[in-house]
Design a protein around this motif. Sequence first.
Motif, PDB file in Angstrom:
ATOM      1  N   UNK A  46       0.948  -1.392   0.167  1.00 45.78           N
ATOM      2  CA  UNK A  46      -0.100  -0.024   0.091  1.00 45.78           C
ATOM      3  C   UNK A  46       0.920   1.280  -0.063  1.00 45.78           C
ATOM      4  N   UNK A  47       0.275   2.285  -0.358  1.00 41.72           N
ATOM      5  CA  UNK A  47       1.127   3.507  -0.289  1.00 41.72           C
ATOM      6  C   UNK A  47       1.790   3.964   1.065  1.00 41.72           C
ATOM      7  N   UNK A  48       0.986   3.650   2.195  1.00 43.57           N
ATOM      8  CA  UNK A  48       1.399   3.956   3.466  1.00 43.57           C
ATOM      9  C   UNK A  48       2.337   3.061   4.020  1.00 43.57           C
ATOM     10  N   UNK A  53       8.317   2.530   4.303  1.00 49.95           N
ATOM     11  CA  UNK A  53       9.707   2.103   4.122  1.00 49.95           C
ATOM     12  C   UNK A  53      10.813   3.098   3.698  1.00 49.95           C
ATOM     13  N   UNK A  54      10.228   4.258   3.258  1.00 55.20           N
ATOM     14  CA  UNK A  54      11.304   5.431   2.963  1.00 55.20           C
ATOM     15  C   UNK A  54      11.416   5.981   4.177  1.00 55.20           C
ATOM     16  N   UNK A  55      10.562   6.309   5.194  1.00 54.20           N
ATOM     17  CA  UNK A  55      10.658   6.827   6.494  1.00 54.20           C
ATOM     18  C   UNK A  55      11.789   6.192   7.452  1.00 54.20           C
ATOM     19  N   UNK A  73       5.784   7.740  -4.454  1.00 55.35           N
ATOM     20  CA  UNK A  73       6.586   6.305  -4.653  1.00 55.35           C
ATOM     21  C   UNK A  73       5.793   5.604  -5.735  1.00 55.35           C
ATOM     22  N   UNK A  74       6.679   4.549  -6.275  1.00 57.22           N
ATOM     23  CA  UNK A  74       6.219   3.814  -7.500  1.00 57.22           C
ATOM     24  C   UNK A  74       7.342   2.727  -7.760  1.00 57.22           C
TER      25      UNK A  74
ATOM     26  N   UNK B  83      -4.996   6.165   7.389  1.00 60.72           N
ATOM     27  CA  UNK B  83      -5.107   6.228   5.901  1.00 60.72           C
ATOM     28  C   UNK B  83      -3.869   6.687   5.439  1.00 60.72           C
ATOM     29  N   UNK B  84      -3.555   8.065   5.865  1.00 60.86           N
ATOM     30  CA  UNK B  84      -2.130   8.619   5.250  1.00 60.86           C
ATOM     31  C   UNK B  84      -2.194   9.939   5.924  1.00 60.86           C
ATOM     32  N   UNK B  85      -0.961  10.589   5.295  1.00 57.80           N
ATOM     33  CA  UNK B  85      -0.675  11.922   5.759  1.00 57.80           C
ATOM     34  C   UNK B  85      -1.011  12.887   4.489  1.00 57.80           C
ATOM     35  N   UNK B  86      -0.320  13.906   4.252  1.00 60.65           N
ATOM     36  CA  UNK B  86      -0.784  14.959   3.451  1.00 60.65           C
ATOM     37  C   UNK B  86      -0.570  14.213   2.008  1.00 60.65           C
ATOM     38  N   UNK B  87       0.564  13.795   1.533  1.00 57.95           N
ATOM     39  CA  UNK B  87       0.958  13.256   0.236  1.00 57.95           C
ATOM     40  C   UNK B  87      -0.126  12.421  -0.050  1.00 57.95           C
ATOM     41  N   UNK B  88      -0.282  11.306   0.775  1.00 56.89           N
ATOM     42  CA  UNK B  88      -1.392  10.086   0.135  1.00 56.89           C
ATOM     43  C   UNK B  88      -2.652  10.736   0.280  1.00 56.89           C
ATOM     44  N   UNK B  89      -3.287  11.440   0.958  1.00 61.55           N
ATOM     45  CA  UNK B  89      -4.304  11.869   1.036  1.00 61.55           C
ATOM     46  C   UNK B  89      -4.834  12.783  -0.387  1.00 61.55           C
TER      47      UNK B  89
END
Lengths: 79, 104
Positions: A46-48, A53-55, A73-74, B83-89
């Motif tokens: 998932x994006x999260x 992983x980056x953090x 990320x991609x 769900x996420x922070x600013x970028x993901x939202x």
Amino acid sequence: MPMPITELEKLILTGLPGAKVNIEDLRGDGDHYAAHIEFKGFEGLSRVKQHQMVYATLKGKMGGELHALALQTSVPEEQ
Amino acid sequence: MTDTATFDRIDTIVKKDPVVLFMKGTPTFPQCGFSSTVAQVLAHLQVQYESYNVLEDAEIREGVKAYSDWPTIPQLYVGGEFVGGCDIIREMFESGELQKMVTQ
């Protein structure tokens, strides 16, 4: 204390070997960066999870030394 | 490390309302660009949500980072899930994914 762009790139590449990293210093102050990271290991995550992983490569410096990191990320397309 | 009392407080907050936003400042007076962006996205989608000003609660401000394993604020929770922070939202808003998620 801001983080030099070279250090940020080194941290990410050390943590995500083989990643393609493109970093932009948004304000020239070493505190606000945008980074686009392409990494095979992101596949299926998932994006999260990808951003976590980056953090993780930044060893706790995110939010302290480094105030803002706009992340994209991609996964590399199949050649 | 976050003590269990703070952890439990956060757990209760994120599960009490369907949409919860931990932010710096308030929706009407955001104190940070990233928090303001997420508040604007939610306003644009006309989402009812509970906001929590972390600038008024240092324990929650640090505790929520450990709770979600996410180092920054803002943090958006839907249905008790991070769900996420600013970028993901922003990405989810642009793809239409966020609208689907908050209107289910």
